[in-house]
Design an enzyme around this catalytic site. Structure first.
Site, PDB file in Angstrom:
ATOM      1  N   ARG A 176       0.818  -1.213   0.000  1.00 56.23           N
ATOM      2  CA  ARG A 176       0.000   0.000   0.000  1.00 56.23           C
ATOM      3  C   ARG A 176       0.856   1.269   0.000  1.00 56.23           C
ATOM      4  O   ARG A 176       0.449   2.282  -0.566  1.00 56.23           O
ATOM      5  CB  ARG A 176      -0.915  -0.007   1.220  1.00 56.23           C
ATOM      6  CG  ARG A 176      -2.030  -1.013   1.046  1.00 56.23           C
ATOM      7  CD  ARG A 176      -2.920  -1.061   2.243  1.00 56.23           C
ATOM      8  NE  ARG A 176      -4.142  -1.775   1.921  1.00 56.23           N
ATOM      9  CZ  ARG A 176      -5.007  -2.212   2.811  1.00 56.23           C
ATOM     10  NH1 ARG A 176      -4.794  -1.995   4.100  1.00 56.23           N
ATOM     11  NH2 ARG A 176      -6.088  -2.840   2.440  1.00 56.23           N
ATOM     12  N   LYS A 194     -18.528 -18.161   1.475  1.00 51.26           N
ATOM     13  CA  LYS A 194     -19.984 -18.193   1.588  1.00 51.26           C
ATOM     14  C   LYS A 194     -20.745 -17.552   0.442  1.00 51.26           C
ATOM     15  O   LYS A 194     -20.357 -16.509  -0.059  1.00 51.26           O
ATOM     16  CB  LYS A 194     -20.385 -17.489   2.873  1.00 51.26           C
ATOM     17  CG  LYS A 194     -19.926 -18.254   4.091  1.00 51.26           C
ATOM     18  CD  LYS A 194     -20.421 -17.587   5.335  1.00 51.26           C
ATOM     19  CE  LYS A 194     -20.152 -18.470   6.545  1.00 51.26           C
ATOM     20  NZ  LYS A 194     -20.498 -17.804   7.790  1.00 51.26           N
ATOM     21  N   GLY A 224     -10.406  -8.934  -1.089  1.00 53.11           N
ATOM     22  CA  GLY A 224      -9.954  -9.850  -0.052  1.00 53.11           C
ATOM     23  C   GLY A 224      -9.008 -10.953  -0.445  1.00 53.11           C
ATOM     24  O   GLY A 224      -7.884 -10.700  -0.897  1.00 53.11           O
ATOM     25  N   GLY A 282     -13.398  -4.499   0.820  1.00 54.24           N
ATOM     26  CA  GLY A 282     -14.822  -4.172   0.926  1.00 54.24           C
ATOM     27  C   GLY A 282     -15.235  -3.095  -0.060  1.00 54.24           C
ATOM     28  O   GLY A 282     -16.318  -3.159  -0.659  1.00 54.24           O
TER      29      GLY A 282
END
Ligand code: AMP
Length: 397
Positions: free
Chosen positions: A36, A199, A355, A378
């Site tokens: 970053r 999920k 992610g 996100g």
């Protein structure tokens, strides 16, 4: 809207919201992954080369409203200096008197780093007074922090109000926006989305949105087992969301209606426990014996997915194909990463976002072989879902 490429920085102090929320070694507090920081250097250099000075602001971790060494941005100083090639200044309280003295005294070519913005609770609350104080550090504002663009915090969104004519995206944020737009809005075909991870429930919105756009939807990872079970397959004790069996069927139906080619794994590497030392077998995905769980995709699935990937012109990848953190179950994700890299070489535009697939391409050393690896987890997902991100909207307004 102003652009960093054409803005005249001569004699100006640019207040840049960067994302230096980097991992630190627990004992030495040294930066363990400087991706970053490296990613922000281009924007910083552009301002300096244009005759301006720079005030950098960021958060780091989740401090509880009090300064703590393990969350201090001073831990980033040596890494920033390494990439800039000269010493920078540091202010220990981002809205302290000394900080304002230092930013006011900056000369062209100089860089000041402010202490962690979240040492004040007012940052996350999006406090207007706090944003106004921060705005006093700069003559113009650049947002280059994609990872926090989905948050209406003081430094990411509210502060922009104080620079109605002098606010812009940094190069990194520009590239993030451009990459998603290219994948979702360019008319090149075929467009393939690869969605994996644990999920279905966390990816329903994005999958539904993608069904309007993609030609192929590859589904892998833990979520695939909910789809297989919903269709009557035997999945043993694989990860299944019982209350989303119908969701999986709905997604299959909508895909069919919209002419989207949906691809599920046909074979799997299954294990008798969730562990790298578990006993392992390979077999058809809908025939997993009781007591066993699918933890990776196997040969035939890799081959089918690979073929589709290599024929694609645009590829979006979110989520691993298996439990790639364990050596025995990383092959599927690795092979898909290699296929995405190969497609890139053949001319496809490839975006890895959100992610764990980012962690995977980094782990495999393939990050520089895809078109873009997103820095925002996100934020990337929300942007793909079509949500208006406050940090982006504040600049466009
Ligand atoms: P997500 O954050 O939803 O993208 O999920 C990422 C996580 O899914 C990673 O930690 C993977 O280890 C996990 N995962 C991938 N495949 C499986 C699987 N077959 N069973 C359980 N977990 C999985």
């Amino acid at each position: 809207m102003k652009s960093i490429s054409t803005y005249d920085f001569k004699g100006k102090r640019a207040l840049i919201r960067v994302d230096f929320n980097v991992p630190l070694n627990k004992e030495t507090l040294a930066v363990t992954d400087d991706t970053r920081i490296r990613a922000a250097i281009l924007t910083i250099k552009k301002v300096l080369e244009g005759g301006g000075s720079v005030v950098l602001m960021s958060h780091l971790g989740r401090p509880k409203n009090i300064p703590e060494d393990k969350f201090s941005l001073k831990n980033c100083i040596s890494t920033i200096e390494k990439y800039l090639g000269f010493p920078i200044q540091f202010a220990t309280d981002c809205i302290g008197e000394r900080a304002f003295e230092k930013s006011a005294a900056l000369k062209p070519g100089e860089v000041l780093l402010l202490e962690n913005l979240r040492f004040h609770q007012r940052e996350e609350k999006g406090d207007r007074g706090y944003a106004e104080l921060l705005s006093k550090h700069g003559d113009c504002y650049i947002n280059d922090a994609f990872g926090t663009a989905h948050r209406a915090h003081a430094s990411t969104t509210i502060v922009a109000e104080f620079f109605p004519n002098d606010k812009m995206f940094g190069y990194l944020l520009e590239k993030e926006i451009h990459s998603v737009d290219k994948v979702l809005n360019s008319h090149e075909k075929p467009l393939t989305a690869i969605v994996g991870g644990a999920k279905v429930s966390s990816k329903i919105t994005i999958i539904t949105k993608l069904l309007d756009k993609v030609d192929n939807l590859i589904i892998g990872g833990g979520m695939a087992y909910t789809f297989i079970k919903a269709q009557g397959g035997k999945v043993g004790k694989s990860l299944v969301e019982e209350d989303h069996l119908q969701t999986a069927l709905d997604i299959m139906r909508i895909a069919k209606e919209k002419g989207v080619n949906i691809l599920l794994p046909v074979d799997t590497i299954y294990a008798d426990e969730f562990s790298d030392s578990a006993n392992m077998k390979e077999g058809k995905i809908g025939e997993i014996p009781d007591g066993w769980m699918g933890l990776d995709i196997a040969k035939e699935s890799i081959e089918i997915f690979r073929k589709v990937i290599l024929e694609s012109k645009l590829i979006l990848w979110n989520g691993p194909m298996g439990v790639f953190e364990m050596k025995n179950f990383q092959k599927g994700t690795l092979e898909i990463a290699k296929a995405v890299a190969e497609a890139t070489k053949k001319g496809a535009f490839t975006l890895v976002g959100g992610g764990d697939s980012v962690a995977a391409v980094n782990q495999f050393g393939l990050a520089d072989q895809v078109s873009h690896v997103s820095t925002g987890g996100g934020a990337m997902l929300e942007y793909l879902e079509g949500v208006e991100l406050p940090g982006i909207a504040a600049i466009l307004k």
